[in-house]
Design a protein around this motif. Structure first.
Motif, mmCIF file in Angstrom:
data_model
loop_
_atom_site.group_PDB
_atom_site.id
_atom_site.type_symbol
_atom_site.label_atom_id
_atom_site.label_comp_id
_atom_site.label_asym_id
_atom_site.label_seq_id
_atom_site.Cartn_x
_atom_site.Cartn_y
_atom_site.Cartn_z
ATOM 1 N N GLN A 23 0.364 -24.682 8.883
ATOM 2 C CA GLN A 23 0.822 -25.737 8.161
ATOM 3 C C GLN A 23 2.379 -25.725 8.172
ATOM 4 O OE1 GLN A 23 -1.183 -28.149 6.557
ATOM 5 N NE2 GLN A 23 0.950 -29.014 6.543
ATOM 6 N N SER A 24 3.106 -24.597 8.195
ATOM 7 C CA SER A 24 4.353 -24.515 8.277
ATOM 8 C C SER A 24 4.939 -25.211 9.457
ATOM 9 C CB SER A 24 4.797 -23.016 8.160
ATOM 10 O OG SER A 24 6.225 -22.900 8.550
ATOM 11 N N ALA A 25 4.416 -24.884 10.597
ATOM 12 C CA ALA A 25 4.754 -25.716 12.022
ATOM 13 C C ALA A 25 4.568 -26.988 11.828
ATOM 14 C CB ALA A 25 3.975 -24.920 12.918
ATOM 15 N N ARG A 26 3.659 -27.434 11.097
ATOM 16 C CA ARG A 26 3.458 -28.824 10.989
ATOM 17 C C ARG A 26 4.593 -29.438 10.196
ATOM 18 N NH1 ARG A 26 -3.334 -28.794 10.522
ATOM 19 N NH2 ARG A 26 -3.520 -28.409 12.817
ATOM 20 N N ILE A 27 4.993 -28.974 8.999
ATOM 21 C CA ILE A 27 5.897 -29.165 8.013
ATOM 22 C C ILE A 27 7.086 -29.319 8.774
ATOM 23 C CG2 ILE A 27 7.281 -28.528 5.997
ATOM 24 C CD1 ILE A 27 4.516 -27.428 4.749
ATOM 25 N N ASN A 28 7.452 -28.291 9.676
ATOM 26 C CA ASN A 28 8.722 -28.209 10.413
ATOM 27 C C ASN A 28 8.795 -29.575 11.431
ATOM 28 O OD1 ASN A 28 11.049 -26.376 11.441
ATOM 29 N ND2 ASN A 28 9.967 -26.973 13.342
ATOM 30 N N ARG A 29 7.774 -29.676 12.066
ATOM 31 C CA ARG A 29 7.649 -30.812 12.983
ATOM 32 C C ARG A 29 7.926 -32.104 12.319
ATOM 33 N NH1 ARG A 29 9.055 -32.979 17.584
ATOM 34 N NH2 ARG A 29 7.801 -34.458 18.362
ATOM 35 N N ALA A 30 7.146 -32.454 11.020
ATOM 36 C CA ALA A 30 7.573 -33.542 10.197
ATOM 37 C C ALA A 30 8.877 -33.738 9.756
ATOM 38 C CB ALA A 30 6.805 -33.518 8.980
ATOM 39 N N PHE A 31 9.590 -32.411 9.509
ATOM 40 C CA PHE A 31 10.938 -32.565 8.856
ATOM 41 C C PHE A 31 11.944 -33.110 10.366
ATOM 42 C CE2 PHE A 31 15.154 -30.677 9.004
ATOM 43 C CZ PHE A 31 15.824 -31.096 7.840
ATOM 44 N N GLN A 32 11.709 -32.557 11.463
ATOM 45 C CA GLN A 32 12.311 -32.774 12.641
ATOM 46 C C GLN A 32 12.251 -34.437 12.987
ATOM 47 O OE1 GLN A 32 10.581 -29.485 15.349
ATOM 48 N NE2 GLN A 32 12.465 -29.909 16.015
ATOM 49 N N LEU A 33 11.173 -34.945 12.641
ATOM 50 C CA LEU A 33 11.075 -36.487 13.165
ATOM 51 C C LEU A 33 11.532 -37.042 12.239
ATOM 52 C CD1 LEU A 33 7.160 -36.308 14.082
ATOM 53 C CD2 LEU A 33 9.169 -36.764 15.426
ATOM 54 N N GLN A 34 11.588 -36.584 10.729
ATOM 55 C CA GLN A 34 12.263 -37.482 9.706
ATOM 56 C C GLN A 34 13.563 -37.453 10.002
ATOM 57 O OE1 GLN A 34 10.381 -35.206 6.789
ATOM 58 N NE2 GLN A 34 8.356 -36.552 6.653
#
Length: 275
Positions: free
Chosen positions: A55-66
């Motif tokens: 989940q941490s990786a997915r949160i990190n990825r979402a932040f990058q895109l945003q």
């Protein structure tokens, strides 16, 4: 597209595919198929020890895109993704206008090869295989001077990159050099693993990665804050990665699911280059 190699080092041989690779482990968390037995073994061991790591990786990825979108909407028109890792669509280029300059940088030979193969999207895209430590030498290289116009702001992204360099002095010096190089009005976005939220769990994760040949260095809030120097924080400032973009679904998750701090900061017009 322009492709440049500034390093030699590891090649795509048997040793490369048999060793554990941090970027491929991260990709496994995101559902990517570009991984090998050693990567999957490390990722599953980490997930067993720290169930929140995926989940941490997915949160990190979402932040990058945003953050890509945020920088674009702030009017920046050139972009530098340092330690960009394996291409996971949508990539930076996907959220930008096609004529805008985008520079992807990674030292991993597999990452660089896939970037060159998948992101051949015109003259505005540059892929550089390079070690960003020491930062000063990299930033003054001919490919960077060709790709980035230092008369205009640039958005620089370091998503889950700096924890993989364990030497605090080297990382701080590199960030000092990067901030000095960035023109006034530039944007700096960083995510960084921390043990502040769950010290014992993150320490166990570090040990698990080490058992699989990966060295990762969590840093404290104070240490991560120092990476931004005197750049002006935007939004909520330095906070758990999932909580920076308050309108995102990740904002409802507790900080320990992020296991990282994130921030976006701007170099003020009063500072200028070499400030």
């Amino acid at each position: 597209m322009t492709y440049v190699e500034l390093v030699t080092g590891p090649r795509l041989d048997d040793a490369y595919y048999q060793s554990t690779n941090a970027s491929r482990v991260y990709g496994w968390y995101l559902g990517d198929c570009q991984n090998y037995p050693a990567d999957r073994e490390a990722a599953r061991a980490a997930l067993a020890m720290a169930p929140w790591v995926q989940q941490s990786a997915r949160i990190n990825r979402a932040f990058q895109l945003q953050s890509y979108t945020w920088a674009r909407d702030m009017g920046v028109r050139q972009f530098l993704d340092l330690g960009c890792g394996w291409p996971h669509h949508p990539v930076l280029y996907d959220v930008l206008e096609r004529e805008l300059p985008v520079v992807y940088v990674d030292q991993d030979p597999g990452v660089a090869a896939h970037l060159a193969a998948e992101l051949d999207q015109g003259d505005a895209t540059t892929v550089i295989r390079a070690d960003i430590m020491p930062m000063g030498s990299f930033l003054s290289s001919a490919p960077m001077l060709d790709a980035i116009d230092l008369d205009h702001p640039v958005a620089v992204f370091l998503g889950d990159v700096l924890p993989w360099w364990p030497d605090d002095t080297v990382v701080q010096q590199a960030m000092n050099e990067l901030r000095a190089w960035m023109p006034a009005g530039s944007i700096l976005a960083i995510t960084h693993l921390t043990g502040d939220f769950t010290p014992e769990a993150v320490a166990a994760l570090v040990d698990t990665y080490a058992a699989h040949g990966l060295t990762v260095r969590p840093r404290s809030r104070q240490q991560i804050e120092s990476l931004f120097g005197d750049f002006v924080h935007q939004g909520p400032g330095l906070c758990a990665t999932g909580q920076w973009h308050q309108a995102s679904p990740e904002a409802r998750r507790p900080p320990e699911h992020s296991a990282a701090f994130a921030a976006i900061a701007v170099k003020s017009t009063a500072q200028g280059r070499d400030a």
